[in-house]
Design a protein around this motif. Structure first.
Motif, PDB file in Angstrom:
ATOM      1  N   MET A  60     121.833  64.434  99.649  1.00  0.00           N
ATOM      2  CA  MET A  60     122.416  65.074  98.478  1.00  0.00           C
ATOM      3  C   MET A  60     121.884  66.499  98.393  1.00  0.00           C
ATOM      4  O   MET A  60     120.697  66.701  98.240  1.00  0.00           O
ATOM      5  N   PRO A  61     122.749  67.484  98.481  1.00  0.00           N
ATOM      6  CA  PRO A  61     122.308  68.876  98.345  1.00  0.00           C
ATOM      7  C   PRO A  61     121.713  69.124  96.961  1.00  0.00           C
ATOM      8  O   PRO A  61     122.109  68.484  95.989  1.00  0.00           O
ATOM      9  N   PRO A  62     120.767  70.066  96.846  1.00  0.00           N
ATOM     10  CA  PRO A  62     120.100  70.325  95.569  1.00  0.00           C
ATOM     11  C   PRO A  62     121.045  70.677  94.424  1.00  0.00           C
ATOM     12  O   PRO A  62     120.743  70.423  93.278  1.00  0.00           O
ATOM     13  N   GLU A  63     122.207  71.253  94.722  1.00  0.00           N
ATOM     14  CA  GLU A  63     123.098  71.655  93.641  1.00  0.00           C
ATOM     15  C   GLU A  63     123.933  70.497  93.086  1.00  0.00           C
ATOM     16  O   GLU A  63     124.581  70.627  92.063  1.00  0.00           O
ATOM     17  N   ASP A  64     123.950  69.358  93.789  1.00  0.00           N
ATOM     18  CA  ASP A  64     124.675  68.200  93.283  1.00  0.00           C
ATOM     19  C   ASP A  64     123.963  67.618  92.068  1.00  0.00           C
ATOM     20  O   ASP A  64     122.740  67.645  91.976  1.00  0.00           O
ATOM     21  N   PRO A  65     124.724  67.060  91.118  1.00  0.00           N
ATOM     22  CA  PRO A  65     124.086  66.454  89.944  1.00  0.00           C
ATOM     23  C   PRO A  65     123.275  65.228  90.353  1.00  0.00           C
ATOM     24  O   PRO A  65     123.641  64.514  91.288  1.00  0.00           O
ATOM     25  N   HIS A  66     122.190  65.004  89.659  1.00  0.00           N
ATOM     26  CA  HIS A  66     121.365  63.840  89.958  1.00  0.00           C
ATOM     27  C   HIS A  66     121.857  62.649  89.149  1.00  0.00           C
ATOM     28  O   HIS A  66     122.710  62.778  88.278  1.00  0.00           O
ATOM     29  N   GLU A  67     121.327  61.491  89.458  1.00  0.00           N
ATOM     30  CA  GLU A  67     121.741  60.258  88.790  1.00  0.00           C
ATOM     31  C   GLU A  67     120.605  59.657  87.972  1.00  0.00           C
ATOM     32  O   GLU A  67     120.530  58.450  87.792  1.00  0.00           O
ATOM     33  N   ILE A  68     119.716  60.501  87.476  1.00  0.00           N
ATOM     34  CA  ILE A  68     118.573  60.046  86.681  1.00  0.00           C
ATOM     35  C   ILE A  68     118.865  60.303  85.205  1.00  0.00           C
ATOM     36  O   ILE A  68     119.249  61.404  84.823  1.00  0.00           O
ATOM     37  N   THR A  69     118.681  59.280  84.390  1.00  0.00           N
ATOM     38  CA  THR A  69     118.838  59.394  82.947  1.00  0.00           C
ATOM     39  C   THR A  69     117.451  59.358  82.319  1.00  0.00           C
ATOM     40  O   THR A  69     116.604  58.554  82.714  1.00  0.00           O
ATOM     41  N   VAL A  70     117.220  60.234  81.357  1.00  0.00           N
ATOM     42  CA  VAL A  70     115.932  60.318  80.664  1.00  0.00           C
ATOM     43  C   VAL A  70     116.099  59.738  79.261  1.00  0.00           C
ATOM     44  O   VAL A  70     117.001  60.127  78.532  1.00  0.00           O
ATOM     45  N   HIS A  71     115.226  58.807  78.913  1.00  0.00           N
ATOM     46  CA  HIS A  71     115.301  58.111  77.622  1.00  0.00           C
ATOM     47  C   HIS A  71     114.257  58.634  76.634  1.00  0.00           C
ATOM     48  O   HIS A  71     113.743  57.883  75.811  1.00  0.00           O
ATOM     49  N   LEU A  72     113.990  59.908  76.689  1.00  0.00           N
ATOM     50  CA  LEU A  72     112.957  60.502  75.848  1.00  0.00           C
ATOM     51  C   LEU A  72     113.318  60.453  74.365  1.00  0.00           C
ATOM     52  O   LEU A  72     112.462  60.191  73.525  1.00  0.00           O
ATOM     53  N   ASP A  73     114.581  60.683  74.018  1.00  0.00           N
ATOM     54  CA  ASP A  73     115.001  60.637  72.612  1.00  0.00           C
ATOM     55  C   ASP A  73     114.674  59.295  71.979  1.00  0.00           C
ATOM     56  O   ASP A  73     114.115  59.231  70.881  1.00  0.00           O
ATOM     57  N   ALA A  74     115.027  58.218  72.663  1.00  0.00           N
ATOM     58  CA  ALA A  74     114.784  56.882  72.125  1.00  0.00           C
ATOM     59  C   ALA A  74     113.292  56.607  71.969  1.00  0.00           C
ATOM     60  O   ALA A  74     112.858  56.059  70.945  1.00  0.00           O
ATOM     61  N   LEU A  75     112.503  56.999  72.954  1.00  0.00           N
ATOM     62  CA  LEU A  75     111.058  56.760  72.885  1.00  0.00           C
ATOM     63  C   LEU A  75     110.415  57.577  71.764  1.00  0.00           C
ATOM     64  O   LEU A  75     109.529  57.081  71.065  1.00  0.00           O
ATOM     65  N   LEU A  76     110.860  58.818  71.599  1.00  0.00           N
ATOM     66  CA  LEU A  76     110.334  59.640  70.504  1.00  0.00           C
ATOM     67  C   LEU A  76     110.664  59.008  69.153  1.00  0.00           C
ATOM     68  O   LEU A  76     109.803  58.929  68.273  1.00  0.00           O
ATOM     69  N   ALA A  77     111.891  58.558  68.985  1.00  0.00           N
ATOM     70  CA  ALA A  77     112.301  57.943  67.720  1.00  0.00           C
ATOM     71  C   ALA A  77     111.509  56.669  67.445  1.00  0.00           C
ATOM     72  O   ALA A  77     111.032  56.455  66.319  1.00  0.00           O
ATOM     73  N   GLU A  78     111.326  55.842  68.475  1.00  0.00           N
ATOM     74  CA  GLU A  78     110.578  54.593  68.315  1.00  0.00           C
ATOM     75  C   GLU A  78     109.129  54.849  67.916  1.00  0.00           C
ATOM     76  O   GLU A  78     108.537  54.059  67.187  1.00  0.00           O
ATOM     77  N   ASP A 106     110.423  53.064  81.641  1.00  0.00           N
ATOM     78  CA  ASP A 106     110.888  53.128  80.256  1.00  0.00           C
ATOM     79  C   ASP A 106     111.445  54.514  79.950  1.00  0.00           C
ATOM     80  O   ASP A 106     112.288  54.666  79.068  1.00  0.00           O
ATOM     81  N   LEU A 107     110.960  55.491  80.668  1.00  0.00           N
ATOM     82  CA  LEU A 107     111.315  56.886  80.432  1.00  0.00           C
ATOM     83  C   LEU A 107     112.497  57.347  81.289  1.00  0.00           C
ATOM     84  O   LEU A 107     113.345  58.102  80.843  1.00  0.00           O
ATOM     85  N   LEU A 108     112.550  56.861  82.522  1.00  0.00           N
ATOM     86  CA  LEU A 108     113.560  57.295  83.485  1.00  0.00           C
ATOM     87  C   LEU A 108     114.335  56.104  84.023  1.00  0.00           C
ATOM     88  O   LEU A 108     113.769  55.029  84.235  1.00  0.00           O
ATOM     89  N   ALA A 109     115.619  56.306  84.260  1.00  0.00           N
ATOM     90  CA  ALA A 109     116.446  55.267  84.865  1.00  0.00           C
ATOM     91  C   ALA A 109     117.397  55.895  85.878  1.00  0.00           C
ATOM     92  O   ALA A 109     117.827  57.038  85.704  1.00  0.00           O
ATOM     93  N   HIS A 110     117.706  55.149  86.926  1.00  0.00           N
ATOM     94  CA  HIS A 110     118.671  55.604  87.916  1.00  0.00           C
ATOM     95  C   HIS A 110     120.008  54.958  87.594  1.00  0.00           C
ATOM     96  O   HIS A 110     120.123  53.745  87.512  1.00  0.00           O
ATOM     97  N   GLU A 111     121.009  55.796  87.366  1.00  0.00           N
ATOM     98  CA  GLU A 111     122.342  55.303  87.033  1.00  0.00           C
ATOM     99  C   GLU A 111     123.361  55.987  87.914  1.00  0.00           C
ATOM    100  O   GLU A 111     123.541  57.203  87.832  1.00  0.00           O
ATOM    101  N   LYS A 112     124.013  55.214  88.753  1.00  0.00           N
ATOM    102  CA  LYS A 112     125.008  55.794  89.650  1.00  0.00           C
ATOM    103  C   LYS A 112     126.254  56.231  88.900  1.00  0.00           C
ATOM    104  O   LYS A 112     126.616  55.651  87.885  1.00  0.00           O
ATOM    105  N   ASN A 113     126.874  57.291  89.420  1.00  0.00           N
ATOM    106  CA  ASN A 113     128.157  57.804  88.901  1.00  0.00           C
ATOM    107  C   ASN A 113     128.118  58.098  87.413  1.00  0.00           C
ATOM    108  O   ASN A 113     128.947  57.631  86.646  1.00  0.00           O
ATOM    109  N   GLN A 114     127.168  58.922  87.013  1.00  0.00           N
ATOM    110  CA  GLN A 114     127.081  59.313  85.611  1.00  0.00           C
ATOM    111  C   GLN A 114     128.296  60.084  85.192  1.00  0.00           C
ATOM    112  O   GLN A 114     128.830  60.877  85.850  1.00  0.00           O
TER     113      GLN A 114
END
Length: 75
Positions: free
Chosen positions: A1-19, A67-75
């Motif tokens: 995957m070239p560096p300019e392609d979007p990654h498939e990592i989701t960050v759940h920081l908002d939820a953890l901060l709220a909790e 808990d903080l990061l997740a890999h999700e294909k085809n975001q």
């Protein structure tokens, strides 16, 4: 995957901060990063994260990296 392609990592920081009842600014101060850099991570625009930063986030949020990061294909 070239560096300019979007990654498939989701960050759940908002939820953890709220909790935990923390603001982004409070967490940034505890971790030792700028609120701007933490915001970039929170919004999924970060291209990388240092293990030291990830460890500090997990310490302050009392969580595991998965808990903080997740890999999700085809975001």
């Amino acid at each position: 995957m070239p560096p300019e392609d979007p990654h498939e990592i989701t960050v759940h920081l908002d939820a953890l901060l709220a909790e935990r009842g923390l603001t982004l600014t409070e967490l940034a101060e505890r971790v030792g990063v700028t609120p701007v850099n933490l915001s970039i991570l929170k919004n999924g625009r970060a291209k990388a994260i240092r293990f030291t930063t990830l460890s500090a986030l997990c310490r302050e949020l009392d969580c595991q990296p998965g808990d903080l990061l997740a890999h999700e294909k085809n975001q």
